[in-house]
Write an enzyme that holds these catalytic residues in place. Structure first.
Site, PDB file in Angstrom:
ATOM      1  N   ARG A   1      -9.416  -5.784  -4.753  1.00  0.00           N
ATOM      2  CA  ARG A   1      -9.708  -4.706  -3.805  1.00  0.00           C
ATOM      3  C   ARG A   1     -11.114  -4.148  -3.957  1.00  0.00           C
ATOM      4  O   ARG A   1     -11.510  -3.265  -3.180  1.00  0.00           O
ATOM      5  CB  ARG A   1      -8.671  -3.585  -3.951  1.00  0.00           C
ATOM      6  CG  ARG A   1      -8.791  -2.822  -5.243  1.00  0.00           C
ATOM      7  CD  ARG A   1      -7.553  -2.049  -5.634  1.00  0.00           C
ATOM      8  NE  ARG A   1      -6.850  -1.326  -4.604  1.00  0.00           N
ATOM      9  CZ  ARG A   1      -5.621  -0.797  -4.778  1.00  0.00           C
ATOM     10  NH1 ARG A   1      -5.007  -0.935  -5.947  1.00  0.00           N
ATOM     11  NH2 ARG A   1      -5.025  -0.156  -3.801  1.00  0.00           N
TER      12      ARG A   1
ATOM     13  N   ALA B   1      15.819   6.562 -13.641  1.00  0.00           N
ATOM     14  CA  ALA B   1      17.269   6.451 -13.507  1.00  0.00           C
ATOM     15  C   ALA B   1      18.008   7.689 -13.994  1.00  0.00           C
ATOM     16  O   ALA B   1      19.233   7.667 -14.098  1.00  0.00           O
ATOM     17  CB  ALA B   1      17.762   5.230 -14.269  1.00  0.00           C
TER      18      ALA B   1
ATOM     19  N   GLY C   1       7.759  -0.406  -5.145  1.00  0.00           N
ATOM     20  CA  GLY C   1       7.872   0.347  -3.903  1.00  0.00           C
ATOM     21  C   GLY C   1       8.883   1.463  -3.925  1.00  0.00           C
ATOM     22  O   GLY C   1       8.948   2.262  -2.975  1.00  0.00           O
TER      23      GLY C   1
ATOM     24  N   GLU D   1       0.583   4.521   0.656  1.00  0.00           N
ATOM     25  CA  GLU D   1       0.658   5.455   1.777  1.00  0.00           C
ATOM     26  C   GLU D   1       1.252   4.790   3.013  1.00  0.00           C
ATOM     27  O   GLU D   1       2.000   5.422   3.777  1.00  0.00           O
ATOM     28  CB  GLU D   1      -0.737   6.023   2.081  1.00  0.00           C
ATOM     29  CG  GLU D   1      -1.341   6.812   0.927  1.00  0.00           C
ATOM     30  CD  GLU D   1      -2.024   5.930  -0.122  1.00  0.00           C
ATOM     31  OE1 GLU D   1      -2.484   6.460  -1.139  1.00  0.00           O
ATOM     32  OE2 GLU D   1      -2.099   4.688   0.093  1.00  0.00           O
TER      33      GLU D   1
ATOM     34  N   ALA E   1      15.869  13.542 -10.583  1.00  0.00           N
ATOM     35  CA  ALA E   1      14.696  14.015  -9.853  1.00  0.00           C
ATOM     36  C   ALA E   1      14.818  15.532  -9.784  1.00  0.00           C
ATOM     37  O   ALA E   1      15.881  16.066  -9.438  1.00  0.00           O
ATOM     38  CB  ALA E   1      14.631  13.415  -8.454  1.00  0.00           C
TER      39      ALA E   1
ATOM     40  N   ARG F   1      -2.543   4.653 -11.376  1.00  0.00           N
ATOM     41  CA  ARG F   1      -2.892   3.240 -11.526  1.00  0.00           C
ATOM     42  C   ARG F   1      -4.041   3.171 -12.527  1.00  0.00           C
ATOM     43  O   ARG F   1      -5.213   3.278 -12.149  1.00  0.00           O
ATOM     44  CB  ARG F   1      -3.304   2.629 -10.185  1.00  0.00           C
ATOM     45  CG  ARG F   1      -2.244   2.685  -9.101  1.00  0.00           C
ATOM     46  CD  ARG F   1      -1.071   1.765  -9.397  1.00  0.00           C
ATOM     47  NE  ARG F   1      -0.162   1.673  -8.261  1.00  0.00           N
ATOM     48  CZ  ARG F   1       0.846   2.496  -8.044  1.00  0.00           C
ATOM     49  NH1 ARG F   1       1.067   3.493  -8.889  1.00  0.00           N
ATOM     50  NH2 ARG F   1       1.617   2.343  -6.984  1.00  0.00           N
TER      51      ARG F   1
ATOM     52  N   GLY G   1       0.844  -1.191   0.000  1.00  0.00           N
ATOM     53  CA  GLY G   1       0.000   0.000   0.000  1.00  0.00           C
ATOM     54  C   GLY G   1       0.873   1.231   0.000  1.00  0.00           C
ATOM     55  O   GLY G   1       1.758   1.374   0.852  1.00  0.00           O
TER      56      GLY G   1
ATOM     57  N   ASN H   1       3.469   2.411   2.872  1.00  0.00           N
ATOM     58  CA  ASN H   1       4.899   2.336   2.586  1.00  0.00           C
ATOM     59  C   ASN H   1       5.601   3.653   2.908  1.00  0.00           C
ATOM     60  O   ASN H   1       6.731   3.665   3.408  1.00  0.00           O
ATOM     61  CB  ASN H   1       5.135   1.990   1.118  1.00  0.00           C
ATOM     62  CG  ASN H   1       4.846   0.529   0.813  1.00  0.00           C
ATOM     63  OD1 ASN H   1       4.864  -0.314   1.701  1.00  0.00           O
ATOM     64  ND2 ASN H   1       4.589   0.239  -0.449  1.00  0.00           N
TER      65      ASN H   1
ATOM     66  N   ASP I   1       7.358   5.046  -3.616  1.00  0.00           N
ATOM     67  CA  ASP I   1       6.909   5.354  -2.260  1.00  0.00           C
ATOM     68  C   ASP I   1       8.105   5.662  -1.359  1.00  0.00           C
ATOM     69  O   ASP I   1       8.050   6.561  -0.512  1.00  0.00           O
ATOM     70  CB  ASP I   1       6.127   4.182  -1.679  1.00  0.00           C
ATOM     71  CG  ASP I   1       4.934   3.794  -2.534  1.00  0.00           C
ATOM     72  OD1 ASP I   1       4.357   4.673  -3.199  1.00  0.00           O
ATOM     73  OD2 ASP I   1       4.581   2.594  -2.541  1.00  0.00           O
TER      74      ASP I   1
END
Length: 345
Positions: free
Chosen positions: A108, A230, A256, A39, A233, A173, A37, A41, A259
């Site tokens: 879900r 890669a 992950g 949030e 940012a 998503r 999940g 994470n 997150d």
């Protein structure tokens, strides 16, 4: 009563079944349990970096829900405001490990988290957390769960306390948005103080991954962070543009990492770091997750983190991260210096 959390992360946490071998699901005999999940994470990552963090959401009155609460609490995340739903199940996803990477299969629909709504802010325990938190973190996943969950996000944006920060991670998503209108994501991103987007997902949602073009589309946030995997940012705030390259990583699994980057960047924000260090801490947390199986990796020891954040551009660019630890070049010494948890303790 203890002190209120500095950061509150809101959304769905899910049970995960991870196969004990690679191959099609129909050929897998055994699985082990984990949790996931976005949030949650982020909350785990914040707690690992010394930030008081809470995860607020809804789980079913089932073993999966109890396991999520127990696991997050064991990792230092405050779960005291989690609501246990007696009539809806905890969401579940199953991982499938293939030759070219992993696929996630989600179950879900009708989950406890789909019943999230604005009334959460009026819950005694959760409401106190929301009112006192320095930062509230949410994502586009919650916006797609249900109409009531979307209303919760809009209400959080409207009712935040003076001086309180709200961060919003796009977390696109596409399967969740089938039959729903993703145009609401632009208004939610614009209402946030900190907006985080992956360049690849921004291309899918907005037709561009260019930081400059995205800034024109999203003028609202005080800080816009665009992650280009890669490459770079980039953080754009009211004072200018800061860009930092990631660390070289021997990738085990990518799930992950986004997150983890968010957790590092937000922890740096709460610690009062400048943009360069915030981005580096995001990269470092992402690297720690990329070198493990699963969607959360523990950061290196504090001494290693501090050394990397303070390193020169050359030292930063020469550092590598693998499952064995962090390898970095010290410009004041000769050769490569290997730093792992045993050495730094």
């Amino acid at each position: 009563m203890g002190r209120s959390p500095t950061a509150v992360c809101v959304g769905e946490s899910m049970a995960a079944l991870v196969p004990d071998q690679a191959g099609p699901l129909e050929d897998v005999a055994t699985f082990h349990q984990s949790i996931g999940g976005a949030e949650a994470n982020v909350a785990r990552g914040l707690a690992a970096l010394g930030v008081r963090a809470a995860w607020v959401g809804r789980v079913g009155a089932d073993g999966f829900g109890r396991r999520i609460i127990r696991r997050l609490a064991a990792e230092g995340v405050d779960t005291s405001a989690v609501i246990v739903d007696p009539s809806r199940p905890t969401g579940l996803y199953v991982k499938e490990i293939g030759v070219d990477g992993s696929a996630l299969h989600y179950y879900r629909a009708g989950s406890a988290a789909s019943a999230l709504g604005p009334e959460l802010l009026d819950d005694q325990a959760a409401g106190r957390m929301f009112a006192d938190a320095a930062l509230i973190h949410v994502s586009g996943i919650t916006a797609a769960l249900s109409d009531s969950a979307l209303d919760l996000l809009h209400t959080i944006m409207r009712r935040r306390s003076p001086g309180q920060l709200v961060s919003f991670d796009l977390n696109w998503r596409p399967a969740l948005w089938h039959g729903r209108d993703p145009s609401v994501l632009r208004s939610l991103l614009n209402a946030a103080d900190i907006a985080l987007l992956g360049a690849d997902e921004a291309i899918q949602v907005f037709g561009t991954g260019s930081p400059e073009t995205l800034r024109a589309l999203l003028p609202g946030p005080a800080t816009l962070v665009i992650k280009d995997d890669a490459h770079l940012a980039t953080a754009i705030d009211r004072t200018g543009v800061t860009a930092e390259p990631p660390l070289a990583v021997e990738v085990v699994e990518p799930i992950g990492a986004g997150d983890a980057f968010a957790a590092g960047y937000l922890a740096g924000t709460l610690h009062g770091y400048g943009q360069c260090r915030r981005l580096r801490l995001g990269h470092l947390m992402a690297a720690a997750t990329l070198v493990v199986h699963g969607d959360h990796g523990a950061p290196p020891p504090v001494q290693v983190v501090d050394a990397l954040l303070a390193s020169s551009p050359g030292e930063w660019g020469a550092a590598t991260v693998s499952a064995a630890g962090v390898h970095r070049v010290d410009e004041h010494q000769v050769g490569v210096h290997r730093v792992d948890e045993r050495e730094a303790q």
